[in-house]
Scaffold this motif. Sequence first.
Motif, short mmCIF file in Angstrom:
data_model
loop_
_atom_site.label_atom_id
_atom_site.label_comp_id
_atom_site.label_asym_id
_atom_site.label_seq_id
_atom_site.Cartn_x
_atom_site.Cartn_y
_atom_site.Cartn_z
N GLY A 63 48.90 0.77 69.34
CA GLY A 63 49.89 1.86 69.32
C GLY A 63 51.32 1.41 69.45
O GLY A 63 52.19 1.84 68.69
N ARG A 64 51.60 0.53 70.39
CA ARG A 64 52.99 0.10 70.62
C ARG A 64 53.55 -0.62 69.40
O ARG A 64 54.71 -0.42 69.03
CB ARG A 64 53.04 -0.81 71.85
N GLU A 65 52.75 -1.48 68.79
CA GLU A 65 53.23 -2.24 67.64
C GLU A 65 53.44 -1.37 66.41
O GLU A 65 54.21 -1.72 65.52
CB GLU A 65 52.23 -3.36 67.32
N HIS A 66 52.75 -0.23 66.34
CA HIS A 66 52.85 0.66 65.18
C HIS A 66 53.70 1.90 65.47
O HIS A 66 53.61 2.88 64.75
CB HIS A 66 51.45 1.07 64.72
N ASP A 67 54.47 1.86 66.55
CA ASP A 67 55.34 2.98 66.91
C ASP A 67 54.54 4.26 67.15
O ASP A 67 54.95 5.35 66.79
CB ASP A 67 56.40 3.22 65.82
N TRP A 68 53.38 4.10 67.73
CA TRP A 68 52.52 5.20 68.13
C TRP A 68 52.32 6.24 67.04
O TRP A 68 51.95 5.89 65.92
CB TRP A 68 53.04 5.82 69.43
N PHE A 69 52.59 7.49 67.35
CA PHE A 69 52.20 8.57 66.43
C PHE A 69 53.16 8.76 65.26
O PHE A 69 53.04 9.73 64.51
CB PHE A 69 52.02 9.86 67.22
N GLU A 70 54.08 7.82 65.10
CA GLU A 70 54.89 7.79 63.89
C GLU A 70 54.12 7.10 62.75
O GLU A 70 54.53 7.15 61.60
CB GLU A 70 56.21 7.04 64.14
N ASP A 71 53.02 6.47 63.10
CA ASP A 71 52.22 5.74 62.13
C ASP A 71 50.94 6.52 61.81
O ASP A 71 50.22 6.96 62.72
CB ASP A 71 51.87 4.36 62.68
N GLY A 72 50.64 6.67 60.54
CA GLY A 72 49.47 7.45 60.13
C GLY A 72 48.16 6.86 60.61
O GLY A 72 47.22 7.60 60.93
N PHE A 73 48.07 5.52 60.67
CA PHE A 73 46.84 4.87 61.12
C PHE A 73 46.54 5.21 62.58
O PHE A 73 45.39 5.49 62.94
CB PHE A 73 46.96 3.37 60.93
N ILE A 74 47.57 5.18 63.41
CA ILE A 74 47.38 5.50 64.83
C ILE A 74 46.98 6.97 64.99
O ILE A 74 46.12 7.31 65.82
CB ILE A 74 48.67 5.20 65.63
N VAL A 75 47.59 7.83 64.21
CA VAL A 75 47.23 9.26 64.26
C VAL A 75 45.77 9.45 63.88
O VAL A 75 45.04 10.21 64.54
CB VAL A 75 48.14 10.07 63.31
N SER A 76 45.32 8.76 62.83
CA SER A 76 43.92 8.89 62.41
C SER A 76 42.97 8.37 63.48
O SER A 76 41.90 8.95 63.71
CB SER A 76 43.69 8.14 61.09
#
Length: 511
Positions: A229-242
């Motif tokens: 999450g931290r590396e992908h900017d959390w919920f700004e990233d579609g993968f983390i949201v999925s």
Amino acid sequence: MAAMADTDEFKPLTGVTLLLAGAILAFTNFMVVLDTTIANVSVAHISGSLGISSSQGTWVITSYAVAEAICVPLTGWLAGRFGAVRTFTLGIIGFGIFSVLCGMSTSLTMLVVCRIGQGFCGGPLMPLSQTLMLRIFPKKQHGQAMGLWAMTTVIAPIVGPILGGAISDNMSWHWIFYINIPVAALCAYGAHMLLRQAETRTEKMGIDRIGLALLVIWIGAFQVMLDLGREHDWFEDGFIVSLAITAAVGLLVFIAWEVTERQPIVDLRVFRHRGFTVSVISLSFAFACFFASAVLIPQWLQSSMGYTATDAGYVTAFTGVGAVIMSPIVAKLGEKVDPRGLVFFGIVWMGFGSYLRVYWSSGSDFWALSIPQIVQGIGLPFFFIPLTTIGLGAVDPEETASAAGVMSFLRTMAGAIGTSVSNTIYYNNATVARSEIVSKLNSDSTSTMLQGTGFSLAQVRGTIEQTVTPESYALSINHVFLLTAIIFVAAASIIWLAPRPTRTVEAGAAH
């Protein structure tokens, strides 16, 4: 699972055979528990060797913990289907093989995959070592058997950081895994030769395949989300949201399935007992804070304080010293004092130890760092032992094994989650603190002042960097420990919502 000893006509071992078999079980448990802490002080070495960040290096710890947590609920089924001794022996062999592969890893992906395999194989070993201890020892010696088992459980976390640091500094981090090879080989051979006669009955047993699949899906998605999450900017990233959606939906479906399944992989029905539910909540939050600090402190000491892995291991290991001293005292107090009072004292005391760390700075010496570790260790036995009594004492006797499995599963998961969350908070707060310090230095015209004393611009920037970075991480870790101190107090306070236990929990009921 401890009830296996009474399901057939097997007679406990005696003499030298009993001593050797008990030693094999104790060494196996020691090896598995050791591997939960030995990598904590080696994260910096592993990260540097594989060319990854320290936050990515903690995946080596969380992947093992998650795999172990998933496999623990399967222990009863594996033992019933294939036999406790056979499952135990194959688990040791698998643990040894994956230890070799961990040491041979040349990339983070390979190392994490092998650590997952190590966790899957190691998951059943701790509960089975306890179960087989009770099976091979005469009933009148069960107290001594559990004392031997508990001793390895307490000592291993002390030895782990020291051994891991010494090996990483003087040899190579690969050897923190290779040292398992002779122990695993000896224990597997000893288990095969000495414990065959103690094999338990087997039967064709069904398994909750859907529940197991759902468990793996939601836990896997949730842990990957926390780690990435931290590396992908959390919920700004579609993968983390999925991943978040998968984890949430998977959890809800898992709960719905397990509460209606006749033979669930995780018996959630034990949560209908208020004492058990409160105990598990308190245990999960307190253990998350405790385990997270055990992972975070060595990272900070090595990255910001200039400590070697060995010295960081000594600081971390002091927690176990207090635990060893207080364990016998807590065992005696447990027979006379309300266990809720012991738990409350223990967790609040651990919170006090965490609060002492709030005053750490980049100038703290060895003993300023070590004393809070000793303080926190004193509270550990007050926390673990009575919580087991409260939680398992609240369920029906026939539910004890299931409840113990749930407690172990959630405790292990809490440690992995706590590690991921604390790392995120630590690195994010360090970034914020660094920005604030740099802003202050600029406003004070520090750069101009240093240049006026003869420093070049490059030297000024280097000096500021050398000052700002350690201080920003010190401030960040202070914030983390203040937060954990608050969580410890909250976890201690809710224990009074649990009723006082009405029955005694037998030795070996939990692991």
